[in-house]
Design a protein around this motif. Structure first.
Motif, PDB file in Angstrom:
ATOM      1  N   LEU A 127      -2.867  -5.991   2.996  1.00  0.00           N
ATOM      2  CA  LEU A 127      -4.156  -5.443   2.545  1.00  0.00           C
ATOM      3  C   LEU A 127      -5.332  -6.490   2.192  1.00  0.00           C
ATOM      4  O   LEU A 127      -4.292  -6.680   0.940  1.00  0.00           O
ATOM      5  N   ARG A 128      -6.482  -6.490   2.370  1.00  0.00           N
ATOM      6  CA  ARG A 128      -6.878  -7.763   0.666  1.00  0.00           C
ATOM      7  C   ARG A 128      -7.102  -6.254   0.129  1.00  0.00           C
ATOM      8  O   ARG A 128      -7.324  -5.162  -0.163  1.00  0.00           O
ATOM      9  N   PRO A 129      -7.734  -7.236  -1.511  1.00  0.00           N
ATOM     10  CA  PRO A 129      -7.712  -6.133  -2.665  1.00  0.00           C
ATOM     11  C   PRO A 129      -9.182  -5.081  -2.289  1.00  0.00           C
ATOM     12  O   PRO A 129      -8.976  -4.322  -3.207  1.00  0.00           O
ATOM     13  N   LYS A 130     -10.270  -5.838  -1.827  1.00  0.00           N
ATOM     14  CA  LYS A 130     -11.042  -4.804  -1.942  1.00  0.00           C
ATOM     15  C   LYS A 130     -11.185  -3.584  -0.394  1.00  0.00           C
ATOM     16  O   LYS A 130     -11.225  -2.425  -1.386  1.00  0.00           O
ATOM     17  N   GLU A 131     -10.518  -3.726   0.231  1.00  0.00           N
ATOM     18  CA  GLU A 131      -9.571  -2.722   0.860  1.00  0.00           C
ATOM     19  C   GLU A 131      -8.320  -1.962   0.307  1.00  0.00           C
ATOM     20  O   GLU A 131      -8.944   0.316   0.657  1.00  0.00           O
ATOM     21  N   VAL A 132      -7.258  -1.811  -0.371  1.00  0.00           N
ATOM     22  CA  VAL A 132      -6.770  -1.485  -1.555  1.00  0.00           C
ATOM     23  C   VAL A 132      -7.656  -0.669  -2.082  1.00  0.00           C
ATOM     24  O   VAL A 132      -7.342   0.526  -2.597  1.00  0.00           O
ATOM     25  N   VAL A 133      -8.731  -1.140  -2.582  1.00  0.00           N
ATOM     26  CA  VAL A 133      -9.766  -0.781  -3.774  1.00  0.00           C
ATOM     27  C   VAL A 133     -10.503   0.327  -2.908  1.00  0.00           C
ATOM     28  O   VAL A 133     -10.672   2.208  -3.281  1.00  0.00           O
ATOM     29  N   CYS A 134     -10.401   0.404  -1.688  1.00  0.00           N
ATOM     30  CA  CYS A 134     -11.688   1.172  -0.774  1.00  0.00           C
ATOM     31  C   CYS A 134     -10.606   2.899  -0.539  1.00  0.00           C
ATOM     32  O   CYS A 134     -10.941   3.917  -0.839  1.00  0.00           O
ATOM     33  N   LYS A 135      -9.268   2.382  -0.418  1.00  0.00           N
ATOM     34  CA  LYS A 135      -7.676   3.702  -0.247  1.00  0.00           C
ATOM     35  C   LYS A 135      -8.174   4.157  -1.367  1.00  0.00           C
ATOM     36  O   LYS A 135      -8.263   5.105  -1.024  1.00  0.00           O
ATOM     37  N   TRP A 136      -8.473   3.552  -2.062  1.00  0.00           N
ATOM     38  CA  TRP A 136      -7.527   3.825  -3.790  1.00  0.00           C
ATOM     39  C   TRP A 136      -8.656   5.038  -4.079  1.00  0.00           C
ATOM     40  O   TRP A 136      -8.647   6.100  -4.524  1.00  0.00           O
ATOM     41  N   VAL A 137      -9.773   4.931  -3.710  1.00  0.00           N
ATOM     42  CA  VAL A 137     -11.806   5.146  -4.305  1.00  0.00           C
ATOM     43  C   VAL A 137     -11.331   6.393  -3.088  1.00  0.00           C
ATOM     44  O   VAL A 137     -11.661   7.733  -4.070  1.00  0.00           O
ATOM     45  N   ASP A 138     -10.514   6.452  -1.745  1.00  0.00           N
ATOM     46  CA  ASP A 138     -10.406   7.475  -0.912  1.00  0.00           C
ATOM     47  C   ASP A 138      -9.547   8.355  -1.474  1.00  0.00           C
ATOM     48  O   ASP A 138      -9.469  10.480  -1.232  1.00  0.00           O
ATOM     49  N   ASN A 176     -11.037  10.552  -4.921  1.00  0.00           N
ATOM     50  CA  ASN A 176     -11.995  11.565  -4.558  1.00  0.00           C
ATOM     51  C   ASN A 176     -11.851  12.992  -3.463  1.00  0.00           C
ATOM     52  O   ASN A 176     -11.957  14.002  -4.222  1.00  0.00           O
ATOM     53  N   ASN A 177     -10.252  12.724  -3.029  1.00  0.00           N
ATOM     54  CA  ASN A 177      -9.768  13.295  -2.135  1.00  0.00           C
ATOM     55  C   ASN A 177      -8.741  14.012  -3.263  1.00  0.00           C
ATOM     56  O   ASN A 177      -7.586  14.799  -2.661  1.00  0.00           O
ATOM     57  N   HIS A 178      -8.226  13.535  -4.516  1.00  0.00           N
ATOM     58  CA  HIS A 178      -7.554  14.322  -4.988  1.00  0.00           C
ATOM     59  C   HIS A 178      -6.460  14.202  -4.848  1.00  0.00           C
ATOM     60  O   HIS A 178      -5.509  14.886  -5.176  1.00  0.00           O
ATOM     61  N   ASP A 179      -6.026  13.038  -4.040  1.00  0.00           N
ATOM     62  CA  ASP A 179      -4.841  13.086  -3.099  1.00  0.00           C
ATOM     63  C   ASP A 179      -3.786  12.657  -3.888  1.00  0.00           C
ATOM     64  O   ASP A 179      -4.002  10.710  -3.854  1.00  0.00           O
ATOM     65  N   VAL A 180      -2.724  13.014  -4.755  1.00  0.00           N
ATOM     66  CA  VAL A 180      -2.340  11.763  -6.025  1.00  0.00           C
ATOM     67  C   VAL A 180      -1.178  11.539  -5.321  1.00  0.00           C
ATOM     68  O   VAL A 180      -1.410   9.746  -5.559  1.00  0.00           O
ATOM     69  N   GLU A 181      -0.359  11.819  -3.813  1.00  0.00           N
ATOM     70  CA  GLU A 181      -0.030  10.746  -3.466  1.00  0.00           C
ATOM     71  C   GLU A 181       0.249   9.644  -2.883  1.00  0.00           C
ATOM     72  O   GLU A 181       0.414   8.761  -3.245  1.00  0.00           O
ATOM     73  N   ALA A 182      -1.037   9.670  -1.976  1.00  0.00           N
ATOM     74  CA  ALA A 182      -2.052   8.688  -1.346  1.00  0.00           C
ATOM     75  C   ALA A 182      -2.539   7.684  -2.737  1.00  0.00           C
ATOM     76  O   ALA A 182      -2.008   6.338  -2.796  1.00  0.00           O
ATOM     77  N   ILE A 183      -3.329   7.872  -4.086  1.00  0.00           N
ATOM     78  CA  ILE A 183      -3.199   6.790  -4.826  1.00  0.00           C
ATOM     79  C   ILE A 183      -2.330   6.809  -5.100  1.00  0.00           C
ATOM     80  O   ILE A 183      -1.863   5.643  -5.509  1.00  0.00           O
ATOM     81  N   THR A 184      -1.114   6.537  -5.782  1.00  0.00           N
ATOM     82  CA  THR A 184       0.391   7.147  -6.310  1.00  0.00           C
ATOM     83  C   THR A 184       0.989   5.564  -5.401  1.00  0.00           C
ATOM     84  O   THR A 184       1.561   4.902  -5.859  1.00  0.00           O
ATOM     85  N   SER A 185       0.521   5.862  -4.233  1.00  0.00           N
ATOM     86  CA  SER A 185       1.663   4.954  -3.096  1.00  0.00           C
ATOM     87  C   SER A 185       0.739   3.060  -3.312  1.00  0.00           C
ATOM     88  O   SER A 185       1.260   2.631  -2.441  1.00  0.00           O
ATOM     89  N   LEU A 186      -0.413   3.250  -4.052  1.00  0.00           N
ATOM     90  CA  LEU A 186      -0.388   2.133  -3.993  1.00  0.00           C
ATOM     91  C   LEU A 186      -0.176   1.075  -4.887  1.00  0.00           C
ATOM     92  O   LEU A 186      -0.535   0.013  -5.084  1.00  0.00           O
TER      93      LEU A 186
END
Length: 104
Positions: free
Chosen positions: A2-13, A16-26
């Motif tokens: 993943l490119r940095p911009k793609e990582v940030v897009c995943k982080w924002v998603d 916004n979904n309040h998905d702590v597991e998905a955020i911390t996986s990044l």
């Protein structure tokens, strides 16, 4: 990878979904999360706890205004529905989804 911009897009998603597991996986296991008003949060467990606590307290949303990318870095300009504004700086190492630093 993943490119940095793609990582940030995943982080924002995830944010916004309040998905702590998905955020911390990044984040890398030894990542540091810096927030302007708080002391740095170090390590994946502490970052997980921080997001869990913050989402329990407030209904937060990040509306993307811009995402810039330069090498291993991405910068997120955001606002929230109330008009508050901020920016996050993500250091993505070796093309992996590993934000090392976030300044909000």
């Amino acid at each position: 990878m993943l490119r940095p911009k793609e990582v940030v897009c995943k982080w924002v998603d995830a944010f916004n979904n309040h998905d702590v597991e998905a955020i911390t996986s990044l984040y890398h296991k030894n990542a540091t999360n810096h927030q302007v008003t708080n002391e740095p949060v170090v390590g994946i467990e502490a970052i997980h706890a921080m997001f869990t606590e913050e989402f329990a307290i407030a209904d937060m949303t990040a509306i993307v205004e811009n995402i810039f990318e330069d090498g291993q870095w991405a910068i997120l300009e955001w606002k929230d529905p109330l008009g508050l504004r901020g920016c996050g700086f993500f250091h993505v190492v070796n093309g992996n989804s590993v934000p090392e630093r976030l300044l909000g």
